[in-house]
Write an enzyme that holds these catalytic residues in place. Sequence first.
Site, PDB file in Angstrom:
ATOM      1  N   GLN A 119      18.704  14.294 -16.438  1.00 51.93           N
ATOM      2  CA  GLN A 119      19.517  14.728 -17.601  1.00 51.93           C
ATOM      3  C   GLN A 119      20.523  13.639 -18.461  1.00 51.93           C
ATOM      4  O   GLN A 119      21.122  13.016 -17.381  1.00 51.93           O
ATOM      5  CB  GLN A 119      20.556  15.945 -17.058  1.00 51.93           C
ATOM      6  CG  GLN A 119      21.662  16.319 -17.950  1.00 51.93           C
ATOM      7  CD  GLN A 119      22.374  17.411 -17.447  1.00 51.93           C
ATOM      8  OE1 GLN A 119      21.973  18.461 -17.431  1.00 51.93           O
ATOM      9  NE2 GLN A 119      23.712  17.115 -17.386  1.00 51.93           N
ATOM     10  N   GLY A 120      20.144  13.406 -19.364  1.00 52.73           N
ATOM     11  CA  GLY A 120      20.875  12.315 -20.368  1.00 52.73           C
ATOM     12  C   GLY A 120      21.724  12.672 -21.102  1.00 52.73           C
ATOM     13  O   GLY A 120      21.787  13.023 -22.324  1.00 52.73           O
ATOM     14  N   TYR A 121      23.245  12.968 -20.498  1.00 54.31           N
ATOM     15  CA  TYR A 121      24.251  13.759 -21.072  1.00 54.31           C
ATOM     16  C   TYR A 121      25.404  12.527 -21.313  1.00 54.31           C
ATOM     17  O   TYR A 121      25.823  11.891 -22.068  1.00 54.31           O
ATOM     18  CB  TYR A 121      24.784  14.949 -20.405  1.00 54.31           C
ATOM     19  CG  TYR A 121      24.042  16.151 -21.085  1.00 54.31           C
ATOM     20  CD1 TYR A 121      22.707  16.010 -21.482  1.00 54.31           C
ATOM     21  CD2 TYR A 121      24.635  17.515 -20.592  1.00 54.31           C
ATOM     22  CE1 TYR A 121      22.212  17.278 -21.986  1.00 54.31           C
ATOM     23  CE2 TYR A 121      23.827  18.587 -21.182  1.00 54.31           C
ATOM     24  CZ  TYR A 121      22.696  18.427 -21.974  1.00 54.31           C
ATOM     25  OH  TYR A 121      22.171  19.756 -22.353  1.00 54.31           O
ATOM     26  N   SER A 122      26.045  12.635 -19.876  1.00 55.54           N
ATOM     27  CA  SER A 122      27.317  11.570 -19.675  1.00 55.54           C
ATOM     28  C   SER A 122      27.047  10.393 -20.214  1.00 55.54           C
ATOM     29  O   SER A 122      26.077   9.618 -19.987  1.00 55.54           O
ATOM     30  CB  SER A 122      27.790  11.744 -18.349  1.00 55.54           C
ATOM     31  OG  SER A 122      28.190  12.868 -18.104  1.00 55.54           O
ATOM     32  N   SER A 156      21.743  11.609 -12.420  1.00 57.41           N
ATOM     33  CA  SER A 156      21.113  11.966 -11.277  1.00 57.41           C
ATOM     34  C   SER A 156      19.691  11.737 -11.101  1.00 57.41           C
ATOM     35  O   SER A 156      19.037  12.323 -12.079  1.00 57.41           O
ATOM     36  CB  SER A 156      21.376  13.290 -10.801  1.00 57.41           C
ATOM     37  OG  SER A 156      22.994  13.554 -10.888  1.00 57.41           O
ATOM     38  N   GLU A 240      23.960  25.824 -15.041  1.00 57.14           N
ATOM     39  CA  GLU A 240      24.112  24.927 -13.727  1.00 57.14           C
ATOM     40  C   GLU A 240      24.590  25.619 -12.539  1.00 57.14           C
ATOM     41  O   GLU A 240      24.360  25.304 -11.495  1.00 57.14           O
ATOM     42  CB  GLU A 240      25.071  23.897 -14.179  1.00 57.14           C
ATOM     43  CG  GLU A 240      24.547  22.496 -15.007  1.00 57.14           C
ATOM     44  CD  GLU A 240      25.402  21.383 -15.208  1.00 57.14           C
ATOM     45  OE1 GLU A 240      24.994  20.238 -15.006  1.00 57.14           O
ATOM     46  OE2 GLU A 240      26.680  21.573 -15.387  1.00 57.14           O
ATOM     47  N   SER A 365      35.485  18.178 -14.619  1.00 59.24           N
ATOM     48  CA  SER A 365      36.517  17.811 -13.907  1.00 59.24           C
ATOM     49  C   SER A 365      37.365  19.272 -13.514  1.00 59.24           C
ATOM     50  O   SER A 365      37.319  20.021 -14.502  1.00 59.24           O
ATOM     51  CB  SER A 365      37.391  16.509 -14.173  1.00 59.24           C
ATOM     52  OG  SER A 365      38.134  17.301 -15.558  1.00 59.24           O
ATOM     53  N   GLU A 367      40.451  19.520 -14.436  1.00 63.34           N
ATOM     54  CA  GLU A 367      41.318  19.720 -15.611  1.00 63.34           C
ATOM     55  C   GLU A 367      40.603  20.314 -16.678  1.00 63.34           C
ATOM     56  O   GLU A 367      41.063  21.321 -17.463  1.00 63.34           O
ATOM     57  CB  GLU A 367      41.701  18.285 -16.042  1.00 63.34           C
ATOM     58  CG  GLU A 367      42.703  17.583 -15.208  1.00 63.34           C
ATOM     59  CD  GLU A 367      42.050  17.031 -13.711  1.00 63.34           C
ATOM     60  OE1 GLU A 367      43.033  16.577 -12.802  1.00 63.34           O
ATOM     61  OE2 GLU A 367      40.849  16.930 -13.821  1.00 63.34           O
TER      62      GLU A 367
END
Length: 386
Positions: A119-122, A156, A240, A365, A367
Amino acid sequence: MDFAFGPEDEAFREEARAWLTGHLTGNPAPSARAWERELGAGGWIGLGWDRAHGTYGNRTTSLAGQVVWAEEYARAHAPARLGHIGENLLAPTLLAHGDAAQRARFLPAVARGEELWCQGYSEPGAGSDLAALRTSATPTDGGRTYRIDGQKTWTSLAHEADWCFVLARTTKGSHRHHGLSFLLVPMDQPGRIEIRPIRQMSGAADFNEVFFDGAEARAEHLVGGEGNGWQVAMDLLGRERGVSTLAQQIGFAAELSQVIRLALRTDAAAEPAVRDRLVRHWARLRAMRWNALRTLGSSEDEGAPSVAKLLWGRWHQELGELAMQMRGPAATLGPDDWHADRPYGLDALQSRFLFSRADTIYGGSDEIQRTIIAERVLGLPKEPRP
């Protein structure tokens, strides 16, 4: 939700248990990729896929059956999956947003366990705030391809993956969630895609940085239309935390049992405070299971995934802390059977403790989860955003 296992589910459980027993007793154990192919040959990949658009060589089962399979897989201590990103994230997204050609090209290979995905997100500066991403995808070759430039991080299994679904900015000068597109990108592009492992403090390196330098994606592998990537990406993220959450809890129960055995072995269980914490951990784990069953398959409770993440993230972190506290000074020492291919000579409890420090950060997170609950469920005023 009135969730109960009927006779058909229990028969399916016996079938799953027998298959797992028969395929996990081989010597030597299959490699991770070979195991994915075994699962595919057995029809165990994609049990919950929507069949409205056809079948892809795998079996199908009810929601209860999916839970049964996930639980039996965890109880059998079967190998960690390399194909779960393709099976549980990419495939349902293609079924919902892809076209017939995309489904025909990619889903059978996932069902057979032959192609692995990441997965190419962050990105640096765009993790929990995904809309701040800067990776670009520029149309080239008369619109037949896209040139991708940028960096993704915490990817990942990128070092194992054959393909990556990438969220990139296709509209130059666009802001936040506007102008983003969802592209399927082959990873075998030497000189255009570089993968660098991220070494964690536990010694493992399952996460990676991925650098795209003129990587190519075909326009026919654009999912959901240009500029609609945010909708596709958010729908994917909503998948997810589903049936796999229950399998995760089976693993958590095994970890709790290990910590209880440690408490008995070290006489820590003689301390009322320790016994109290162990009982509370058991009770919280049961509550998480029933909460997961209650919300499973329901799209009405928008805050349920965030609540679940808050519950298990802190629970798991506290379990690791408790295990280390019970061991006292010995927690800082490596095992007697240390060997070079086990990073730092850590045992399972030590590795788990170190990894659990990230439980309240990755996957959104704490938050961020609290903000989602506050804004989308409780209707509180939105936080100021740049």
